[in-house]
Structure formats: C-alpha cells, structure tokens
Design an enzyme around this catalytic site. Structure first.
Site, mmCIF file in Angstrom:
data_model
loop_
_atom_site.group_PDB
_atom_site.id
_atom_site.type_symbol
_atom_site.label_atom_id
_atom_site.label_comp_id
_atom_site.label_asym_id
_atom_site.label_seq_id
_atom_site.Cartn_x
_atom_site.Cartn_y
_atom_site.Cartn_z
ATOM 1 N N CYS A 126 110.556 3.419 -6.091
ATOM 2 C CA CYS A 126 109.446 4.338 -5.849
ATOM 3 C C CYS A 126 110.058 5.622 -5.293
ATOM 4 O O CYS A 126 111.224 5.915 -5.530
ATOM 5 C CB CYS A 126 108.419 3.730 -4.901
ATOM 6 S SG CYS A 126 109.082 3.313 -3.271
ATOM 7 N N ALA A 127 109.293 6.388 -4.552
ATOM 8 C CA ALA A 127 109.784 7.686 -4.074
ATOM 9 C C ALA A 127 110.947 7.560 -3.099
ATOM 10 O O ALA A 127 111.831 8.414 -3.058
ATOM 11 C CB ALA A 127 108.643 8.461 -3.409
#
Length: 464
Positions: free
Chosen positions: A27-28
């Site tokens: 993810c980020a």
C-alpha cells in the site's frame, strides 16, 4: 548502505524464505506479505533490516513498514527475487476470514471509503481556499468587498465544493459494488438513481422548501444527497444480488437480464425500504456523534485525543472516515479533524524526542523520518517503528494528544474538510482559526516531546 535488492533479500530471509511467502502486495507505506506459517517469522531480524520502520502481523498479513516511495522500490525487488506478487484486492480475499466479525466488517467498510477519500479531500481543500478568498480582510487587501464578487464566480466555487457531496451516494454505491464483487458501473447507476433530480432534493426537504413524495400514503420518498449508509447497504445487497442472479440466468441473457433485474429490484428496495430505514439509523448515529463532540469543558477532545491512536493500532480506525463524512455533510464543517490532528502530531513529537535524544545512529535514522511522516499525517512509522516499541514514548504521545484534543474542543475548531491533518491540515483552516489550529498542534507536539525527553526514553531501553 545496503541496496534495495539487498534489503529485499534480507526481509525475505527474515520471514522464513521464499517458501514461506504465499503472496506479496503493498500500500502507500507498507509491504503486505501473506505467509504460510507466521511462526517462521524472525521479528527481531525483520526490525533490524535497514530502512524498516516497524513490522507487525495484522488482518492475516505480515506488514513491514518502509514509508512512502521506499515501499514501491522494495516491492519491485521482492517480486524480482521470485516472490509472488498480488493485488491488494487479491490479498483482501485471502485474508477475508482473518480476525473477528467486527474487524472484518470495519475492514470492509474501510475498503469502501478509502478510494473515495481523495475526492473528498480535494473538496475540503476547495472549501478552505474559497473561505480564504472570500474573507473580507483578504478582499479588502485587493480593494474589494463581498458585493464585488460576481455570481458566476460564486457558482464556479459551488461546482468545486458541492459536487462530490451531491453525488456521494453514487460514489459509495460504486465503491461498495467494487469491494463486494459486483459490477461497479451498475453500482454507480444505482447510486445516481438515489440522487436523481426527479426526486425531491433531500436538502430542500430538510430546509422546508420541498415535500417528500408519499407512496401508499405513508412511505416518504426523497433523494439521498449526502447520505452514506443507505447507499452502502444498497450497494452491499445489490452486489450480492447480482452474483446470485448471474448464476441463475442463461449466459446468453446475462448481459440483458442481470443489470435490468438488479437495478429494478434494488432501486425499489432502496427508495421504499432501505432508504427510509437506514436514513433514520444514520440520523441516530449522527446525533450520538454530535452528543459526544458537544460534551462540555473540552471533554470530547480529551477523550478522542487520547484514544484515537490506540484505535489506529487495532486497525479499525477506518470507521472514522464515515463519521467525518457525515459530520461534514450535516454540519458543513468537521470538528473531529482538529482533535485527531492533535493526536497525530503528538505521536510525531514523541518520535522526534526519541530521535534527538538517542545516540543510536540506526534508531535516530528511523525516528527522525518517522516523526516527519507523522507531521504529514501518517503515524504508522512513528507508532510501530519507534513509540510503541518502547511503549513510554507512545504513552507520552497519548497524553500530548489528549491535551491538544482538549484545547481543540475548547476552542471549537472547525475544519473545512477531512482526511488531511497536521501540516497538510492547515489548508482546512485558512480562516480566522488558523493560528489556533497551529497553537493546538504545537502544544500537542511540545507536551509529547517534553514528556518523552524527560521521562519516556533513554538509551538503556535499547538493551531490553
């Protein structure tokens, strides 16, 4: 300094080698790894790898925090070394049965709202900029008054600030269909039906300028502009219905019958049952939230500011996205944002104290960037990489967050949007409250920093 390829190889070895990796995604900020046997993970070795800011097992995934930007490069190297890559959606299916029913429900709720957040962030920033531009003091600086602003310019700003909330049910229904395996386009059309101009506008009805339609003499039917729960429930049931219908109709008729039946059945249920029932539920939830936020003497900020980051650890904090959206849509401002901003800033202050006080070069290299990440609104590196590892800095951060939340509540701070906090969050306070907002965050950081420096950390903890 190790290369990203070497770091990726170390991580793979520390979690039990390639044979223990089922799939990997990111993810980020985190590398998300599905493992066959979590007992094979060498936690201490993983945390000792260069650039790793923390690691933990949650929701069926082993999550290694690298931070924004870095995680993309590490992921590329991990997959290049032979690990099986997968999308986050694939991993969600793999981990769907992990955790208890409440955790699974909140995780699904978060999966629905996370893709919508960027549009709502932009809307909030537009509102903040409009508030700044239309301030009398700003206009006076250019020799203008509010009466000099053209109606066309006001209309343009309304397009920027109102569109996302007018069509919010469409966004929610689209995302819900996507998460629960339906056709997102069908969900989008269903959501648009809930806000069609053919129905009385919900805001006009609330203002007393329009009347609901009455079906069968007692069922009130209105548009659902700005509503969330009716669209979510309609999307959830619609996606399940679509999958059921697809199994029943012949393949040759699927393209025609499936969307026809799904939309016909779901808009009927939505307008006559789901909408009226769950809009009432929504109103009760909203009333309860406002009651808590209206507690006297700053108590709401004290409580929320203290517990917010504890809830972040559990991973169920995405439920707050729904609350912020509802607050903003109903009140026209967001009193929750400045409180949690103080809680986030305080964790950054605690990590900063650790980074400046420690003599360990590795911990310093971990803590200082983590504190900056927290000041930009992302606390996971600071919490899992530094503060929670030594516990006392985390507690000092909670105290700083409680004090900051107390002040935010006492000052009645009102954000013009949601989902951005601390430094980026200043864009939501481009009005007369900007200095109070900065003061609250500085005090939160200062208290957490001071307590951590004095009582919360010493290098002797590294030996434990």
């Amino acid at each position: 300094m190790a290369t990203n390829r070497e770091i990726a190889q170390e991580v793979i070895e520390a979690i039990g080698g390639q044979e223990n990796i089922q799939s990997v995604a990111h993810c980020a900020t985190r590398l998300r790894i599905m493992v066959h046997d979590k007992e094979k993970i060498d936690q201490e070795r993983v945390e000792g790898v260069e650039k790793v800011k923390g690691a933990f097992y949650n929701s069926g995934q082993y999550q290694v925090i690298f931070g924004t930007g870095t995680v993309n490069r590490i992921y590329d190297e991990v997959t290049a070394l032979g690990a099986t890559g997968s999308t986050k959606a694939d991993q969600k299916e793999e981990s769907a049965k992990q955790g208890n029913a409440f955790q699974r429900a909140v995780r699904s709720f978060g999966d629905v709202f996370v893709p919508i957040i960027p549009a709502l962030v932009a809307t909030g920033l537009f509102m903040g900029l409009r508030g700044l531009v239309l301030q009398e003091q700003i206009l006076a600086f250019f020799g203008l008054t509010p009466g000099d602003i053209s109606d066309n310019f006001i209309l343009f700003t309304q397009v920027l600030t109102d569109t996302a909330f007018i069509f919010l049910p469409a966004l929610v229904a689209w995302s819900t269909f996507r998460v629960f395996g339906g056709n997102p386009t069908i969900g989008l059309v269903l959501g648009l039906m809930l806000v069609t101009p053919a129905l009385p506008n919900a805001w006009e009805v609330a203002a007393g300028n329009a009347e609901p339609l009455k079906f069968l003499g007692f069922i009130p039917v209105v548009g659902y502009q700005g509503s969330v729960i009716p669209a979510f429930v309609a999307g959830f049931l619609g996606a399940k219905l679509e999958k059921r219908i697809r199994k029943m109709v012949p393949e040759s008729l699927d393209l025609i019958l499936t969307p026809f039946l799904v939309l016909l059945i779901m808009i009927t249920l939505s307008l006559f049952a789901i909408g009226p029932i769950f809009h009432t539920v929504e109103e009760y939830i909203m009333a309860g939230t406002i009651y808590i936020l209206d507690l006297p003497f700053g108590l709401s900020g004290l409580i929320i500011g203290f517990f917010h980051q504890i809830i972040v650890i559990t991973g169920v904090h995405h439920i707050f996205n729904f609350l912020e959206i509802q607050l903003f849509e109903n009140l026209g401002f967001n009193p929750f944002n400045p409180i949690i901003s103080a809680a986030i800033a305080a964790q950054g202050g605690a990590a900063l104290a650790v980074g400046l006080k420690t003599k360990s070069k590795k911990l310093k290299a971990l803590a200082l960037p983590s504190s900056l990440s927290a000041f930009l609104g992302i606390t996971e590196p600071a919490i899992f990489g530094v503060n929670l590892r030594y516990m006392k800095p985390f507690v000092m951060g909670l105290i700083g967050g409680a004090v900051g939340g107390f002040l935010a509540s006492l000052f009645k701070l009102k954000a013009t949007g949601l989902a951005v906090t601390v430094i980026p969050g200043t864009l939501l306070f481009l009005n007369s409250q900007i200095f109070l907002y900065l003061l609250v965050n500085i005090i939160s950081i200062g208290i957490a920093f001071g307590l951590t420096w004095a009582f919360g950390y010493k290098d002797g903890m590294l030996d434990k």
